[in-house]
Each structure stands twice: as structure tokens, then as C-alpha cells.
Design a protein around this motif. Structure first.
Motif, PDB file in Angstrom:
ATOM      1  N   PRO A  96       0.805  -1.238   0.000  1.00 50.60           N
ATOM      2  CA  PRO A  96       0.000   0.000   0.000  1.00 50.60           C
ATOM      3  C   PRO A  96       0.831   1.279   0.000  1.00 50.60           C
ATOM      4  O   PRO A  96       0.334   2.324  -0.373  1.00 50.60           O
ATOM      5  CB  PRO A  96      -0.797  -0.123   1.294  1.00 50.60           C
ATOM      6  CG  PRO A  96       0.064  -0.937   2.203  1.00 50.60           C
ATOM      7  CD  PRO A  96       0.738  -1.926   1.311  1.00 50.60           C
ATOM      8  N   LYS A  97       2.098   1.199   0.437  1.00 51.21           N
ATOM      9  CA  LYS A  97       2.981   2.361   0.412  1.00 51.21           C
ATOM     10  C   LYS A  97       4.389   1.884   0.072  1.00 51.21           C
ATOM     11  O   LYS A  97       4.801   0.800   0.483  1.00 51.21           O
ATOM     12  CB  LYS A  97       3.014   3.078   1.770  1.00 51.21           C
ATOM     13  CG  LYS A  97       1.719   3.780   2.163  1.00 51.21           C
ATOM     14  CD  LYS A  97       1.465   5.006   1.284  1.00 51.21           C
ATOM     15  CE  LYS A  97       0.194   5.730   1.744  1.00 51.21           C
ATOM     16  NZ  LYS A  97      -0.063   6.929   0.918  1.00 51.21           N
ATOM     17  N   TYR A 114       8.969  -3.172   9.216  1.00 55.80           N
ATOM     18  CA  TYR A 114       8.644  -1.791   9.592  1.00 55.80           C
ATOM     19  C   TYR A 114       9.792  -1.140  10.352  1.00 55.80           C
ATOM     20  O   TYR A 114      10.075   0.046  10.164  1.00 55.80           O
ATOM     21  CB  TYR A 114       7.355  -1.751  10.412  1.00 55.80           C
ATOM     22  CG  TYR A 114       6.155  -2.199   9.613  1.00 55.80           C
ATOM     23  CD1 TYR A 114       5.692  -1.441   8.545  1.00 55.80           C
ATOM     24  CD2 TYR A 114       5.498  -3.392   9.910  1.00 55.80           C
ATOM     25  CE1 TYR A 114       4.601  -1.849   7.792  1.00 55.80           C
ATOM     26  CE2 TYR A 114       4.398  -3.803   9.164  1.00 55.80           C
ATOM     27  CZ  TYR A 114       3.957  -3.042   8.105  1.00 55.80           C
ATOM     28  OH  TYR A 114       2.884  -3.451   7.356  1.00 55.80           O
ATOM     29  N   ASP A 145       4.909   7.315   6.296  1.00 57.04           N
ATOM     30  CA  ASP A 145       3.711   6.830   5.603  1.00 57.04           C
ATOM     31  C   ASP A 145       3.705   5.304   5.538  1.00 57.04           C
ATOM     32  O   ASP A 145       2.656   4.670   5.714  1.00 57.04           O
ATOM     33  CB  ASP A 145       3.649   7.410   4.189  1.00 57.04           C
ATOM     34  CG  ASP A 145       3.368   8.903   4.178  1.00 57.04           C
ATOM     35  OD1 ASP A 145       2.900   9.434   5.207  1.00 57.04           O
ATOM     36  OD2 ASP A 145       3.629   9.542   3.137  1.00 57.04           O
ATOM     37  N   THR A 149       1.065   2.078   7.833  1.00 58.36           N
ATOM     38  CA  THR A 149       0.272   0.961   7.308  1.00 58.36           C
ATOM     39  C   THR A 149       0.334  -0.226   8.259  1.00 58.36           C
ATOM     40  O   THR A 149      -0.423  -1.194   8.089  1.00 58.36           O
ATOM     41  CB  THR A 149       0.758   0.528   5.910  1.00 58.36           C
ATOM     42  OG1 THR A 149       2.059  -0.058   5.994  1.00 58.36           O
ATOM     43  CG2 THR A 149       0.779   1.704   4.939  1.00 58.36           C
ATOM     44  N   GLU A 163       5.625  -6.555   7.516  1.00 55.78           N
ATOM     45  CA  GLU A 163       4.461  -6.521   6.646  1.00 55.78           C
ATOM     46  C   GLU A 163       3.850  -7.917   6.475  1.00 55.78           C
ATOM     47  O   GLU A 163       4.565  -8.910   6.312  1.00 55.78           O
ATOM     48  CB  GLU A 163       4.879  -5.954   5.285  1.00 55.78           C
ATOM     49  CG  GLU A 163       3.749  -5.394   4.477  1.00 55.78           C
ATOM     50  CD  GLU A 163       4.223  -4.633   3.245  1.00 55.78           C
ATOM     51  OE1 GLU A 163       3.496  -3.719   2.828  1.00 55.78           O
ATOM     52  OE2 GLU A 163       5.306  -4.938   2.719  1.00 55.78           O
TER      53      GLU A 163
END
Length: 358
Positions: A96-97, A114, A145, A149, A163
Motif C-alpha cells: 500500500p505504500k 517496519y 507513511d 500501514t 508486513e
């Protein structure tokens, strides 16, 4: 105690320069331009059908921060830009980013962590604050950003570790998450960054802080059980988060909390003569100690750390000027961590009387 003007030492600066040369000579592959993950070719990992001989992103995060610290004491060093360029081989624009993957994307696309991206964001925003170069602000904003997520309301908030893995929420992805958000607030003064920083900060304190003020490793989503390992870098990010919150809000409760973490971590991690965990983990806690020194002038945290550092310099370094990790490996992440430590101590010995080093 501020440094006596007649007290002159460049011990740690010399050690820093020597280690940086050793890293470049032994880990930097001049043919590919990449860094090797491990000095010994037989210890380089194979995963997903590919031999991963080059550095994981984490080790480049360590080098990114270390070279940033070197540039703070040597304005002509010009090292950060090359590490930043090297990191672009790990860039993965997937939704998504966009973010950075764990390995060189064209060789072996893997997981996106992350925390790795947060370390990049922290350093990028620090470079922006130091130089004003918009490239590094944009980097920090992108890392913010991406990390957001990882946020949801499971267990009341917090950020996942990597993720598409919903098993745990870890201090190592929440502590640095607070720092990225706070540094974005400092750079923009937009309230959303401070609000999100406080949400992550409060969640981490509530779910993962130990009774003595340190931090557990993770909480499992399925049964809310706590992974009770205690690492220095987790204390370091939350210590520094409190220092930033004190700077931003002026609320003394944050300074009190920072001092409590510093006291507990000093006893736990530096009560003996040797580092309890890896150099890079300790380097993150040193960031907190050094930042706290602006408001708590007691050098006991720095000197406690120094005792373990001096022992490592004396006992863990080989004839190549490299360091052996606890598992016997010579890997890049620990050398990047030690390089950052030495750069920070080079700064400290220029500004404070640290006594003699043997």
C-alpha cells in the motif's frame, strides 16, 4: 562535567577512523558496489533459492546512521550520500505504500520490516535537520507513511513488526515509530504527527514496559502473551522518545520517565564489564543517553557505557581491526553499530572529560 580545555584526546576518533577503513576494505565489494553481509563467505545465508551474500537492509541502516554521526564531527567526510544511494537497491514501491525490502530487490525480493524502514526514517530526518536537504525530509515522510500501514486497533493500537505478519507487535517497531512521528512533528509542526506519536508511545508503555521501566520485546496477538526478552535498543528508543516529548511539550513527567529508563538500563545493561547484547543494539541506547545529557548533566550513563566499550576495544578486535560478535561472526550490522558508537564517543570526548581510555 564539561571538558577541560586543556584535556586533549582523540582516542575514539582514531578508533572510528580505523574501523571505517576496515569496514570499507573488508565488507565493501568494489565489483558490485554492494556490501557483504558477513566476512566469511561460508557464513553467508541462502534463502528463497538464492545465496544472500550481500548485506541485509538492517546493516545498511546501521551504516546510514554511523556515517551520519561521522559527518557531524567531520564536515568534510561526505559519506552519507553513498550509503543512501546503496540503499536504493532495496527500494520496493509495492502498495500500500513504498518502502525498503530486507534485501536487494532485483536479486531476491523478500519481506519488508517496519523497523528497518523506521531506522531509515529516523536517520533521514536527522540528516534533514542537520543539512536542510529536502531529499532526506522526503525520505523521512515516506518512511512515516509506510510505517503507519502497520497500525490497527488490534490489542488497542500499536504497530506490527513486519508486513503481512500479524503475529506480534514489538517494541522494536513501536519505539522507533514514536521517534519517526516526533521527528516529523518537529520538522512540520503538524499536530497529526504528535497525536500519532503519543498514541504509539502510550500503547507501548501500557503493553510492553517492565516494572523496572525497561521494555519487553513483543506481545503476541493471539493470546496477548509477552515475549519477555529485554534488549538495549528497545530501552534506547523509548528513552529518547521521552527526551523528545520533554523538549516538545515541556512536561517534566517525560524527563522523569527518561531518567528512570536511564537508571534502570544502566544497572541492567552496564552493571558488568561487558555488553549484554550486540553493538548495534547498544548504539541505539547510547543515542538516548547522549540526548538525555542535554538535560541531565550526570555523566554516569556515558561512563558506564564507556567501561563496556573500552573492554570491547581491548578484547574483541582482531588484527584486521574488525570485531567478533557473540556468535563468532564478523557481520556488517555489528560493525555499523560499533562505528556509530565510536563516532558518538568521538563527539563526546571533544565536549566532555571522559577520563582516560586503556
Amino acid at each position: 562535567m564539561k571538558k577541560n580545555k586543556n584535556f586533549k584526546s582523540d582516542h575514539y576518533r582514531t578508533e572510528m577512523q580505523n574501523l571505517h577503513s576496515a569496514i570499507e576494505n573488508n565488507f565493501h565489494d568494489k565489483v558490485s558496489g554492494y556490501y557483504f553481509v558477513e566476512l566469511d563467505p561460508t557464513k553467508r545465508e541462502t534463502k528463497f533459492g538464492h545465496k544472500r551474500e550481500y548485506s541485509w537492509l538492517w546493516a545498511l541502516c546501521a551504516m546510514f546512521e554511523a556515517t551520519n554521526e561521522i559527518e557531524k564531527i567531520d564536515k568534510n567526510a561526505n559519506l552519507v550520500a553513498d550509503i543512501y544511494k546503496n540503499m536504493q537497491h532495496y527500494y520496493d514501491p509495492a502498495p500500500p505504500k513504498p518502502g525498503y525490502g530486507e534485501y536487494i530487490v532485483k536479486l531476491s525480493k523478500g519481506q519488508r520490516y517496519y523497523d528497518d524502514n523506521q531506522w531509515i526514517g529516523i536517520t533521514g530526518l536527522d540528516i534533514y535537520e542537520r543539512t536542510g536537504k529536502k531529499t532526506y525530509f522526503d525520505l523521512g515522510k515516506s518512511m512515516y507513511d509506510f510505517m503507519m500501514t502497520a497500525s490497527d486497533t488490534t490489542l488497542g493500537g500499536g504497530l506490527y513488526w513486519r508486513e503481512n505478519d500479524f503475529e506480534t507487535k514489538n517494541t522494536c517497531s513501536n519505539g522507533p515509530g514514536v521517534l519517526v512521528a516526533l521527528k516529523m512533528y518537529k520538522a512540520t509542526k503538524k499536530q497529526v504527527y504528535l497525536d500519532n506519536a503519543l498514541n504509539i508511545y502510550n500503547w507501548t508503555n501500557d503493553k510492553l514496559q517492565t516494572p523496572t521501566g525497561l521494555f519487553y520485546d513483543n506481545i503476541k496477538i493471539k493470546d496477548k502473551s509477552i515475549g519477555k526478552a529485554i534488549f538495549s535498543y528497545n530501552s534506547g528508543t523509548m528513552l529518547q522518545s521521552n527526551v523528545y516529548l520533554y523538549e516538545i511539550t515541556g512536561d517534566k513527567k517525560y524527563l522523569e520517565r527518561a531518567n528512570k529508563i536511564a537508571d534502570s538500563s544502566l544497572a541492567y545493561f552496564y552493571g558488568g564489564e561487558k555488553f549484554r547484547d550486540g553493538y548495534w543494539f547498544n548504539g541505539v541506547l547510547l543515542r538516548g543517553y547522549q540526548h538525555l545529557l542535554k538535560y541531565n548533566k550526570d555523566l554516569k550513563y556515558i561512563l558506564g557505557f564507556k567501561k563496556c566499550l573500552d573492554k570491547a576495544l581491548k578484547e574483541d578486535k582482531n588484527e584486521k581491526g574488525l570485531f567478533t560478535s557473540k556468535d563468532g561472526a564478523h557481520n556488517l550490522v555489528e560493525h555499523g553499530g560499533m562505528l556509530e558508537i565510536l563516532a558518538r564517543f568521538a563527539y563526546l570526548e571533544d565536549h566532555y572529560d571522559l577520563g582516560t581510555s586503556k
